[in-house]
Design a protein around this motif. Structure first.
Motif, mmCIF file in Angstrom:
data_model
loop_
_atom_site.group_PDB
_atom_site.id
_atom_site.type_symbol
_atom_site.label_atom_id
_atom_site.label_comp_id
_atom_site.label_asym_id
_atom_site.label_seq_id
_atom_site.Cartn_x
_atom_site.Cartn_y
_atom_site.Cartn_z
ATOM 1 N N VAL A 144 3.299 15.123 -11.215
ATOM 2 C CA VAL A 144 1.781 15.576 -11.841
ATOM 3 C C VAL A 144 1.965 15.078 -13.294
ATOM 4 N N THR A 145 0.975 14.266 -13.933
ATOM 5 C CA THR A 145 0.707 13.968 -14.814
ATOM 6 C C THR A 145 -0.161 15.391 -15.912
ATOM 7 N N VAL A 146 0.927 15.542 -17.170
ATOM 8 C CA VAL A 146 0.235 16.269 -18.262
ATOM 9 C C VAL A 146 0.075 15.757 -19.812
ATOM 10 N N LYS A 147 -1.043 16.145 -20.210
ATOM 11 C CA LYS A 147 -1.507 15.434 -21.588
ATOM 12 C C LYS A 147 -1.895 17.108 -22.197
ATOM 13 N N PHE A 159 -6.463 20.696 -16.223
ATOM 14 C CA PHE A 159 -7.102 20.129 -15.053
ATOM 15 C C PHE A 159 -5.352 20.815 -15.198
ATOM 16 N N ASP A 160 -4.552 20.226 -15.722
ATOM 17 C CA ASP A 160 -3.483 19.912 -15.432
ATOM 18 C C ASP A 160 -2.172 20.770 -15.166
ATOM 19 N N GLU A 161 -2.652 21.873 -15.853
ATOM 20 C CA GLU A 161 -2.301 23.422 -14.896
ATOM 21 C C GLU A 161 -2.893 23.765 -13.659
ATOM 22 N N VAL A 193 7.239 16.353 -13.666
ATOM 23 C CA VAL A 193 5.796 16.220 -14.241
ATOM 24 C C VAL A 193 5.678 15.129 -15.466
ATOM 25 N N VAL A 194 4.837 14.166 -15.498
ATOM 26 C CA VAL A 194 5.139 13.110 -16.548
ATOM 27 C C VAL A 194 4.468 13.354 -17.725
ATOM 28 N N SER A 195 4.169 13.006 -19.075
ATOM 29 C CA SER A 195 3.095 13.316 -20.264
ATOM 30 C C SER A 195 3.701 11.656 -21.317
ATOM 31 N N VAL A 196 2.517 11.214 -21.435
ATOM 32 C CA VAL A 196 2.111 9.616 -22.322
ATOM 33 C C VAL A 196 2.284 10.053 -23.943
ATOM 34 N N GLY A 197 2.856 10.420 -24.731
ATOM 35 C CA GLY A 197 2.247 10.853 -25.692
ATOM 36 C C GLY A 197 3.615 11.450 -27.304
ATOM 37 N N ALA A 226 -4.065 2.196 -20.262
ATOM 38 C CA ALA A 226 -2.393 2.083 -19.800
ATOM 39 C C ALA A 226 -1.874 3.478 -20.268
ATOM 40 N N VAL A 227 -2.492 4.020 -20.029
ATOM 41 C CA VAL A 227 -2.231 5.075 -19.596
ATOM 42 C C VAL A 227 -1.596 5.280 -17.812
ATOM 43 N N ALA A 228 -2.193 5.397 -17.311
ATOM 44 C CA ALA A 228 -2.563 4.646 -15.343
ATOM 45 C C ALA A 228 -1.460 3.610 -15.229
ATOM 46 N N ILE A 284 -0.295 14.474 -8.587
ATOM 47 C CA ILE A 284 -1.964 15.155 -8.785
ATOM 48 C C ILE A 284 -2.301 15.089 -10.452
ATOM 49 N N VAL A 285 -3.298 14.484 -10.701
ATOM 50 C CA VAL A 285 -3.516 14.054 -11.746
ATOM 51 C C VAL A 285 -5.451 15.539 -12.104
ATOM 52 N N GLY A 286 -4.998 15.647 -13.447
ATOM 53 C CA GLY A 286 -6.828 16.749 -14.053
ATOM 54 C C GLY A 286 -7.783 15.922 -13.864
ATOM 55 N N LYS A 287 -8.428 15.702 -13.784
ATOM 56 C CA LYS A 287 -9.897 15.596 -13.040
ATOM 57 C C LYS A 287 -10.848 14.997 -14.657
ATOM 58 N N GLN A 288 -10.283 15.271 -16.105
ATOM 59 C CA GLN A 288 -10.599 15.183 -16.729
ATOM 60 C C GLN A 288 -9.463 15.738 -17.936
ATOM 61 N N ALA A 289 -9.405 14.962 -19.210
ATOM 62 C CA ALA A 289 -8.741 15.410 -20.050
ATOM 63 C C ALA A 289 -10.122 15.843 -21.300
ATOM 64 N N ASP A 321 -10.452 16.188 -24.010
ATOM 65 C CA ASP A 321 -10.317 15.830 -25.295
ATOM 66 C C ASP A 321 -11.130 14.456 -25.321
ATOM 67 N N ASP A 322 -10.804 13.414 -24.846
ATOM 68 C CA ASP A 322 -11.201 11.790 -24.422
ATOM 69 C C ASP A 322 -13.059 12.059 -23.570
ATOM 70 N N ASP A 323 -12.409 13.173 -22.511
ATOM 71 C CA ASP A 323 -13.401 13.660 -21.674
ATOM 72 C C ASP A 323 -13.890 12.525 -20.915
HETATM 73 N N1 LIG Z 1 -1.608 10.649 -22.694
HETATM 74 C C1 LIG Z 1 -1.533 11.072 -20.790
HETATM 75 N N2 LIG Z 1 -0.235 11.895 -20.738
HETATM 76 C C2 LIG Z 1 -0.280 12.199 -19.655
HETATM 77 N N3 LIG Z 1 -1.310 12.067 -18.832
HETATM 78 C C3 LIG Z 1 -2.230 12.140 -18.915
HETATM 79 C C4 LIG Z 1 -2.549 11.053 -20.171
HETATM 80 N N4 LIG Z 1 -3.831 11.687 -20.300
HETATM 81 C C5 LIG Z 1 -4.538 11.198 -19.246
HETATM 82 N N5 LIG Z 1 -3.761 11.952 -18.311
HETATM 83 C C6 LIG Z 1 -3.976 12.404 -17.572
HETATM 84 O O1 LIG Z 1 -5.579 12.229 -16.507
HETATM 85 C C7 LIG Z 1 -5.858 12.831 -16.315
HETATM 86 C C8 LIG Z 1 -7.497 12.600 -16.779
HETATM 87 O O2 LIG Z 1 -7.791 12.543 -17.987
HETATM 88 P P1 LIG Z 1 -8.807 11.518 -18.484
HETATM 89 O O3 LIG Z 1 -8.803 10.491 -17.474
HETATM 90 O O4 LIG Z 1 -8.794 11.085 -19.897
HETATM 91 O O5 LIG Z 1 -10.252 12.164 -18.575
HETATM 92 C C9 LIG Z 1 -5.687 14.230 -17.193
HETATM 93 O O6 LIG Z 1 -5.548 15.787 -16.701
HETATM 94 C C10 LIG Z 1 -3.718 14.176 -17.255
HETATM 95 O O7 LIG Z 1 -3.689 14.438 -16.255
#
Ligand SMILES: Nc1ncnc2c1ncn2[C@@H]1O[C@H](COP(=O)(O)O)[C@@H](O)[C@H]1O
Ligand SMILES: Cc1cc2nc3c(=O)[nH]c(=O)nc-3n(C[C@H](O)[C@H](O)[C@H](O)COP(=O)(O)OP(=O)(O)OC[C@H]3O[C@@H](n4cnc5c(N)ncnc54)[C@H](O)[C@@H]3O)c2cc1C
Lengths: 310, 249
Positions: B5-8, B38-40, B60-64, B96-98, B114-119, B121-123
């Motif tokens: 699962v990705t989390v931002k 969405f990550d929750e 769970v993985v996060s890039v940040g 780059a996250v991908a 499992i990835v959130g549909k949209q962050a 912040d950047d939408d």
């Molecule tokens: N820096 C990040 N680290 C981990 N997951 C991310 C990151 N950026 C985006 N994601 C994942 O991608 C989803 C969609 O993000 P985005 O494509 O930026 O709208 C988010 O809900 C996260 O699950």
């Protein structure tokens, strides 16, 4: 140089979102080709060929492309990569699913939901639920964009572009398969193209009340019906009626928000409407800060009255 | 089956965003940061699959930045088993996250991501789709219902006209929509326990990914405001104004 626009359609007719994308990318200044992909899409291709500014329509007609599945659609677009500099689609559920795949396979960063074209590589787009607008420039060899269609008027009709078949050899859909659709039966105008939208929120209280007080007003105005996330989550309205940051973005001439508080996530989807009316019994509701006309009233009194006055 | 699962870490959805006066971006100093909503939902879905016996481990993985550890700890407190923090102070674009997450996938070998549909912040609404394409896996975006059997995932998707159901060959990438589930809160004992769960630190270089921005931000500005409107006293006045002043009826 040339821009390729992925046509948005439901298998039967061209969505008017495509006409808006064509108008948007015309500002880039390149030739514009439209790709119509699907099964038995000849009639849709003829509709696309009439859009002003389109110089060619490519048709990919094969069962593997039925139902707009993302994987074969991506493979098709990527197979055309050498002929194009820019790839564009409406930010619809299909465009949002396909274009990031296309971008990744071309090693390009996608620019999502543009609201303006500054130049061939520079665009404006909203971030943070529309609380900020960024001007961004792509440095990639291929440019991939999705277009927020609420920000553009549709291209007019009258052209007669050439229609050409493209190869669909090798396209298959073995990664994902279509099972079923539950597409809402809807006699009303589409949310994204309606001139008037009547929208309901948690204040409606139930699905029955939503139908009882919102729909008659919408019928009188020949309006589309929208909803807040709270109304959709509570089952008052179907998911495809949600307006907002993570729902549909609309910009009708008239948006009537009923029993909606005005959270930023909702405003993100409707604050570019020409005229906004808010009906809410809480005079402090944030929706009044952006409404042109605010009526502090119980919506169960105001809406039936409004229906009679119209 | 292992689930990734990705989390931002993003600005909290309740915070009023301020645009920096010099046009450089958003002022993030001293604002509340949280897990992307969405990550929750993604974590909740993974945990339910584990509780149902379908999944064996949730990673769970996060890039940040280093602070994203807090967000990962929240995920661990909800019930995830392990975390990976790919640490960087750069603003990392979805592409780059991908690419980084693809590297993690090659090491971890999950069957489902499992990835959130949209962050919020950047939408962008890009990362899951890009990851799926780079891996050559199947994709189910905007999921409002997920069912898994040994070979495939059946996903009901929220699409523009209503709902669509598709079957995905596993391994697959799923992106989550709002109606998929209601995420749990982490209990205090679980928050304590999460402090001891394993968290591995990596860098983008470990996956040979260059995080340099491909998209240059030339300017960030406030949207045009709406001029303030008026209150009307009655429905009759409203209709009159809509007809004669606004001209929309
Ligand atoms: N820096 C990040 N680290 C981990 N997951 C991310 C990151 N950026 C985006 N994601 C994942 O991608 C989803 C969609 O993000 P985005 O494509 O930026 O709208 C988010 O809900 C996260 O699950
Ligand atoms: C990640 C994320 C994404 C989101 N995306 C969206 C989105 O796309 N779209 C969206 O809308 N929301 C979205 N939200 C939710 C948003 O934050 C709000 O929770 C939601 O918009 C509230 O809906 P509401 O205004 O209907 O409900 P409430 O905020 O509960 O407001 C109800 C209003 O009705 C009024 N009312 C009650 N009874 C009456 C009556 N009898 N007569 C008149 N008025 C009455 C009340 O005064 C109140 O102002 C999102 C949230 C998150 C976290």
């Amino acid at each position: 140089m040339t821009t390729l626009v992925l046509a948005d359609h439901d298998g039967t007719s061209l969505s008017d979102q495509t006409a808006k994308v064509v108008a948007a990318v015309a500002k880039i200044g390149f030739d514009v080709h439209v790709l119509v992909a699907g099964s038995h899409v000849g009639a849709i291709a003829s509709q696309a060929a009439e859009l002003s500014g389109v110089s060619k329509v490519l048709v990919a007609d094969t069962p593997a492309l039925e139902n707009n599945l993302a994987e074969p659609l991506t493979a098709l677009i990527v197979s055309l990569r050498d002929d194009y500099k820019t790839f564009a689609a409406a930010a619809t559920s299909v465009g949002k699913s396909v274009m990031p795949r296309v971008a990744a396979l071309m090693d390009a960063s996608q620019i999502s939901e543009i609201i303006d074209v500054v130049s061939a590589d520079t665009f404006k787009r909203p971030i943070y639920a529309g609380n900020a607008i960024q001007t961004v420039q792509s440095t990639d060899a291929k440019i991939v964009i999705t277009v927020r269609t609420a920000s553009f008027s549709p291209a007019s009709l009258g052209a007669t572009a050439a229609v050409e078949d493209v190869s669909t050899a090798g396209l298959s859909s073995d990664l994902s398969t279509f099972i079923s659709d539950a597409i809402s039966e809807n006699e009303r105008p589409e949310l994204t193209s309606a001139k008037i939208i009547v929208s309901g929120g948690r204040g409606l209280g139930s699905a029955e009340k939503f139908r009882e007080v919102i729909l008659p007003v919408a019928d009188k105005l020949a309006a589309a019906v929208g909803a807040s996330r709270a109304a959709v989550d509570s089952g008052y309205a179907p998911n495809d009626w949600q307006v907002g940051q993570t729902g549909k973005v609309v910009a009708p001439d008239l948006y009537i928000a009923c029993g909606i508080s005005g959270a930023i996530q909702h405003l993100a989807g409707m604050k570019d409407s020409k005229i906004i009316v808010a009906i809410n019994n809480d005079e402090e509701a944030p929706i009044f800060q952006i409404a042109d006309y605010g009526l502090v009233s119980d919506l169960f009194v105001a809406l039936p009255e409004l229906e009679k006055e119209l | 089956m292992k689930i990734l699962v990705t989390v931002k870490r993003v600005i909290d959805f309740n915070v009023k965003v301020r645009v920096a006066a010099d046009g450089s971006g958003i002022d993030l100093s001293n604002v509340k940061m949280s897990m992307n909503p969405f990550d929750e939902i993604s974590i909740e879905e993974a945990l339910r699959l584990k509780e149902a016996g379908t999944a064996t481990e949730v990673v769970v993985v996060s890039v940040g930045p280093a602070k994203a550890e807090e967000t990962l700890r929240t995920a661990l407190a909800m019930g995830a088993d392990r975390a990976i923090l790919v640490e960087t102070d750069d603003v990392v674009e979805p592409l780059a996250v991908a690419k980084i997450v693809k590297g993690v996938v090659e090491q971890e070998g999950p069957q489902l991501i499992i990835v959130g549909k949209q962050a919020i912040d950047d939408d962008c609404n890009q990362t899951g789709q890009m990851l799926s394409a780079l891996l050559g896996w199947s994709q189910g975006t905007f999921a409002s219902k997920v069912e898994i059997d040994s070979e495939r995932a059946t996903v009901t998707r929220e699409v523009d006209g209503g709902l669509q159901t598709i079957a995905l060959k596993l391994p697959a990438v799923i992106t989550t929509d709002l109606r998929l589930n209601e995420p749990r809160y982490a209990s205090l004992p679980n928050i304590m326990k999460a402090k001891k769960k394993p968290l591995e630190r990596k860098s983008p270089a470990d996956f040979d990914v260059d995080t340099k921005a491909r998209i240059k931000v030339l300017n960030t500005e406030e949207p045009e405001g709406r001029k303030s409107g008026v209150k009307v006293a009655s429905v009759a006045e409203l209709v009159e104004k809509l007809k004669n002043e606004a001209g929309v009826l």
